[in-house]
Design a protein around this motif. Structure first.
Motif, PDB file in Angstrom:
ATOM      1  N   LYS A   1       0.841  -1.206   0.000  1.00 21.01           N
ATOM      2  CA  LYS A   1       0.000   0.000   0.000  1.00 21.01           C
ATOM      3  C   LYS A   1       0.865   1.241   0.000  1.00 21.01           C
TER       4      LYS A   1
ATOM      5  N   ASP B   1     -15.413  -8.009  -0.410  1.00 18.94           N
ATOM      6  CA  ASP B   1     -16.340  -8.780   0.428  1.00 18.94           C
ATOM      7  C   ASP B   1     -15.982  -8.756   1.909  1.00 18.94           C
ATOM      8  N   ARG B   2     -14.757  -8.269   2.240  1.00 19.03           N
ATOM      9  CA  ARG B   2     -14.388  -8.200   3.652  1.00 19.03           C
ATOM     10  C   ARG B   2     -14.243  -6.760   4.134  1.00 19.03           C
TER      11      ARG B   2
ATOM     12  N   ARG C   1      -9.158   4.911  -4.172  1.00 21.45           N
ATOM     13  CA  ARG C   1      -9.463   3.508  -4.455  1.00 21.45           C
ATOM     14  C   ARG C   1      -9.780   2.773  -3.153  1.00 21.45           C
TER      15      ARG C   1
ATOM     16  N   LEU D   1     -11.749  -2.633  -8.761  1.00 22.55           N
ATOM     17  CA  LEU D   1     -11.363  -2.710 -10.178  1.00 22.55           C
ATOM     18  C   LEU D   1      -9.845  -2.808 -10.231  1.00 22.55           C
TER      19      LEU D   1
ATOM     20  N   ASP E   1      -4.126  -7.415  -6.283  1.00 24.06           N
ATOM     21  CA  ASP E   1      -4.144  -6.688  -5.003  1.00 24.06           C
ATOM     22  C   ASP E   1      -5.388  -7.093  -4.201  1.00 24.06           C
TER      23      ASP E   1
ATOM     24  N   LEU F   1      -7.557 -10.054  -1.781  1.00 29.70           N
ATOM     25  CA  LEU F   1      -7.422 -11.160  -0.829  1.00 29.70           C
ATOM     26  C   LEU F   1      -7.818 -12.479  -1.487  1.00 29.70           C
TER      27      LEU F   1
ATOM     28  N   THR G   1     -11.545 -13.645  -2.986  1.00 30.54           N
ATOM     29  CA  THR G   1     -12.359 -12.488  -3.393  1.00 30.54           C
ATOM     30  C   THR G   1     -13.280 -12.864  -4.567  1.00 30.54           C
TER      31      THR G   1
HETATM   32  C1  SAM Z   1      -6.784   0.236  -2.276  1.00 33.99           C
HETATM   33  S1  SAM Z   1      -7.795  -1.140  -2.749  1.00 33.99           S
HETATM   34  C2  SAM Z   1      -7.657  -1.058  -4.502  1.00 33.99           C
HETATM   35  C3  SAM Z   1      -8.342  -2.184  -5.149  1.00 33.99           C
HETATM   36  C4  SAM Z   1      -8.542  -2.043  -6.636  1.00 33.99           C
HETATM   37  N1  SAM Z   1      -7.279  -1.972  -7.355  1.00 33.99           N
HETATM   38  C5  SAM Z   1      -9.391  -0.848  -6.923  1.00 33.99           C
HETATM   39  O1  SAM Z   1      -8.836   0.181  -7.316  1.00 33.99           O
HETATM   40  O2  SAM Z   1     -10.610  -0.917  -6.773  1.00 33.99           O
HETATM   41  C6  SAM Z   1      -6.790  -2.526  -2.392  1.00 33.99           C
HETATM   42  C7  SAM Z   1      -6.921  -2.904  -0.947  1.00 33.99           C
HETATM   43  O3  SAM Z   1      -8.200  -3.465  -0.726  1.00 33.99           O
HETATM   44  C8  SAM Z   1      -8.143  -4.383   0.340  1.00 33.99           C
HETATM   45  N2  SAM Z   1      -8.768  -5.617  -0.120  1.00 33.99           N
HETATM   46  C9  SAM Z   1      -8.320  -6.498  -1.042  1.00 33.99           C
HETATM   47  N3  SAM Z   1      -9.186  -7.499  -1.215  1.00 33.99           N
HETATM   48  C10 SAM Z   1     -10.227  -7.240  -0.380  1.00 33.99           C
HETATM   49  C11 SAM Z   1     -11.457  -7.900  -0.113  1.00 33.99           C
HETATM   50  N4  SAM Z   1     -11.808  -9.017  -0.742  1.00 33.99           N
HETATM   51  N5  SAM Z   1     -12.298  -7.362   0.803  1.00 33.99           N
HETATM   52  C12 SAM Z   1     -11.963  -6.217   1.450  1.00 33.99           C
HETATM   53  N6  SAM Z   1     -10.812  -5.534   1.232  1.00 33.99           N
HETATM   54  C13 SAM Z   1      -9.958  -6.047   0.326  1.00 33.99           C
HETATM   55  C14 SAM Z   1      -6.678  -4.548   0.712  1.00 33.99           C
HETATM   56  O4  SAM Z   1      -6.432  -3.761   1.858  1.00 33.99           O
HETATM   57  C15 SAM Z   1      -5.947  -3.962  -0.491  1.00 33.99           C
HETATM   58  O5  SAM Z   1      -4.716  -3.408  -0.133  1.00 33.99           O
END
Ligand code: SAM
Length: 149
Positions: free
Chosen positions: A22, A60-61, A84, A94, A113, A115, A118
């Motif tokens: 991050k 989803d989390r 994001r 996305l 990126d 989990l 997902t």
């Molecule tokens: C900053 S978001 C960006 C995600 C994607 N690239 C976007 O722009 O929509 C990425 C973060 O979402 C969180 N994350 C990833 N998978 C997740 C899930 N299934 N449920 C909740 N949070 C999740 C993690 O903390 C990860 O570092």
């Protein structure tokens, strides 16, 4: 209201959000799989020709949302639709991933990126016709410039 059904699930090595890079300069190079459900296999026909894919998925989390939040890449608050953040009114993610190969219903990809586990809502070929010189990076460019000082 809309109802969506997952077309498949992400298989990544990330079990907790803390493991995912991050902040400014974070690079997403993790490899993993997009496992698509058998009933959607025909929808993958000809996908191999594309180097990169948009993956649309569900946080989803994540619970709830903040209209203003301070992302890991800055020390200033920004509107949720200018970030994001996983905490959004509609928790849709996305990501752009590189397609390394396909075996049946399994897509091997780089740049995850998400989990492990997902849910994936959709996949589309990545195409961009916007010239680099036309792109503006908003507050992120300012945060990067401040960091370099
Ligand atoms: C900053 S978001 C960006 C995600 C994607 N690239 C976007 O722009 O929509 C990425 C973060 O979402 C969180 N994350 C990833 N998978 C997740 C899930 N299934 N449920 C909740 N949070 C999740 C993690 O903390 C990860 O570092």
């Amino acid at each position: 209201m809309f109802t969506f059904t997952p077309i498949g699930y992400v298989r990544s090595s990330y079990k907790t959000t803390q493991e995912i890079p991050k902040g400014l300069g974070a690079e997403h190079k993790a490899e993993g799989r997009l496992e698509i459900l058998p009933e959607f296999e025909a929808g993958l026909t000809d996908i191999e020709g594309f180097s990169h894919l948009f993956v649309i998925w569900i946080f989803d989390r994540s619970e709830g949302f903040d209209l203003l939040g301070t992302p890991p890449s800055d020390n200033r608050a920004h509107g949720v639709f200018a970030t994001r953040s996983p905490r959004r009114p509609n928790p849709i993610g996305l990501s752009v991933v590189e397609l390394l190969g396909r075996k049946g219903t399994v897509l091997h990809v780089r740049g995850l990126d998400m989990l492990d586990g997902t849910p994936i809502l959709d996949i589309k070929p990545y195409l961009s016709s916007i010239p680099t010189e036309s792109l503006r990076r908003g507050w992120l460019a300012e945060a990067e410039a401040r960091k370099q000082k």
